[in-house]
Motif scaffolding. Structure first.
Motif, short mmCIF file in Angstrom:
data_model
loop_
_atom_site.label_atom_id
_atom_site.label_comp_id
_atom_site.label_asym_id
_atom_site.label_seq_id
_atom_site.Cartn_x
_atom_site.Cartn_y
_atom_site.Cartn_z
N GLN A 111 73.22 57.93 29.86
CA GLN A 111 73.07 59.29 29.33
C GLN A 111 72.42 60.25 30.32
OE1 GLN A 111 72.38 56.49 27.15
NE2 GLN A 111 74.50 56.89 26.54
N HIS A 112 71.71 59.72 31.32
CA HIS A 112 70.98 60.57 32.26
C HIS A 112 71.38 60.23 33.69
CE1 HIS A 112 68.37 62.08 29.08
NE2 HIS A 112 68.23 60.83 28.66
N THR A 113 71.86 61.22 34.41
CA THR A 113 72.28 61.04 35.80
C THR A 113 71.20 61.59 36.73
OG1 THR A 113 74.62 61.20 35.23
CG2 THR A 113 74.04 61.65 37.53
N PRO A 114 70.84 60.87 37.78
CA PRO A 114 69.86 61.41 38.74
C PRO A 114 70.34 62.75 39.29
CG PRO A 114 70.26 59.08 39.16
CD PRO A 114 71.27 59.50 38.14
N PRO A 115 69.44 63.72 39.49
CA PRO A 115 69.85 65.03 39.99
C PRO A 115 70.65 64.91 41.29
CG PRO A 115 67.54 65.05 39.33
CD PRO A 115 67.99 63.62 39.28
N ASN A 116 71.86 65.48 41.27
CA ASN A 116 72.77 65.44 42.43
C ASN A 116 73.16 64.02 42.82
OD1 ASN A 116 72.79 68.34 42.87
ND2 ASN A 116 70.68 68.09 43.59
N GLY A 117 73.04 63.10 41.88
CA GLY A 117 73.36 61.71 42.16
C GLY A 117 74.64 61.24 41.49
N GLU A 118 74.86 59.96 41.58
CA GLU A 118 76.05 59.32 41.02
C GLU A 118 75.78 58.96 39.57
OE1 GLU A 118 79.04 55.69 42.43
OE2 GLU A 118 76.93 55.67 43.06
N SER A 119 76.72 59.23 38.70
CA SER A 119 76.55 58.85 37.30
C SER A 119 76.77 57.34 37.15
CB SER A 119 77.55 59.60 36.41
OG SER A 119 78.87 59.16 36.66
N MET A 120 76.20 56.78 36.11
CA MET A 120 76.38 55.36 35.85
C MET A 120 77.84 55.04 35.58
SD MET A 120 74.90 52.43 35.78
CE MET A 120 73.15 52.75 35.64
N SER A 121 78.54 55.93 34.92
CA SER A 121 79.96 55.68 34.65
C SER A 121 80.77 55.64 35.94
CB SER A 121 80.52 56.73 33.69
OG SER A 121 80.39 58.02 34.22
N ALA A 122 80.45 56.53 36.90
CA ALA A 122 81.16 56.53 38.18
C ALA A 122 80.81 55.27 38.98
CB ALA A 122 80.80 57.78 38.97
N PHE A 123 79.55 54.87 38.95
CA PHE A 123 79.11 53.65 39.64
C PHE A 123 79.83 52.43 39.08
CE2 PHE A 123 75.41 50.51 40.06
CZ PHE A 123 75.73 50.16 41.37
N HIS A 124 79.87 52.35 37.76
CA HIS A 124 80.54 51.24 37.09
C HIS A 124 82.04 51.22 37.43
CE1 HIS A 124 81.17 48.28 33.83
NE2 HIS A 124 82.28 48.95 33.61
N LEU A 125 82.65 52.39 37.44
CA LEU A 125 84.09 52.47 37.68
C LEU A 125 84.45 52.02 39.09
CD1 LEU A 125 86.91 53.24 36.70
CD2 LEU A 125 86.45 55.59 37.44
#
Length: 199
Positions: A111-125
């Motif tokens: 639910q929370h993405t690090p500022p200007n970072g990679e989202s968990m969904s993108a990392f998982h994908l």
């Protein structure tokens, strides 16, 4: 057909206490030795694959140079990119009043993405895509993969068929520096992949 994969976390970095995602800090000499010992213990490997970050790539390359094994550098096996938090000291991040903060991320990383970072969904994908491509063709080649704790945890979710968005295991599993997880991959007569985590 079956193949055995050994996933090894990089060794202790030269400086600890920092959030090292895409920050390219090398491992210490003792950290590299941790991984080298694990690589030597991998049974019957014919290939080594590594994250491009120095704390993974350097020891993998040195091992391959001495053994003659081929080395593949795989960018998709890099650690999660933590944006503005990347490379910062943990004590600084925990004291920050910025929203979202690191506490929000640790409690609800999907639910929370690090500022200007990679989202968990993108990392998982990107890890799901790598795994699908890596296992698309049945192969008997055993391999060692030198990568990161976050990568291994996401792959564990894929191997165990955990639902997307599940994050409880992220805070309840500890993969220490130089830690190794063995995975047996079975290919049935239809080419379907059946991974099994071996303890």
């Amino acid at each position: 057909m079956q193949r055995t994969l050994y996933f090894i976390r990089h060794g202790e970095p030269r400086e600890t206490g920092r959030l090292l995602g895409s920050t390219d800090m090398p491992a210490s000499a003792s950290g590299n030795e941790q991984v080298h010992v694990q690589l030597e213990a991998c049974d019957g490997i014919a290939q080594v694959i590594a994250s491009p970050l120095q704390r993974c790539q350097a020891v993998a390359r040195a091992f391959c140079e001495t053994t003659g094994l081929p080395l593949q550098i795989e960018p998709r096996l890099s650690e999660m990119h933590f944006g503005d938090w990347d490379g910062e000291r943990y004590d600084t991040l925990w004291q920050s009043a910025r929203v979202p903060g690191i506490g929000d991320f640790w409690q609800s990383p999907w639910q929370h993405t690090p500022p200007n970072g990679e989202s968990m969904s993108a990392f998982h994908l990107r890890l799901y895509d790598w795994w699908q491509q890596f296992t698309a063709t049945p192969s008997p080649i055993n391999a060692a993969i030198v990568t990161h704790a976050g990568v291994i945890k996401q792959l564990l979710a894929i191997w165990l068929a955990l639902p997307e968005g599940y994050d409880t295991h992220l805070s309840r599993l500890e993969i220490g520096y130089g830690g190794m997880i063995q995975v047996s991959v079975y290919f049935d007569e239809h080419g379907q992949v059946w991974p099994k985590v071996v303890f």
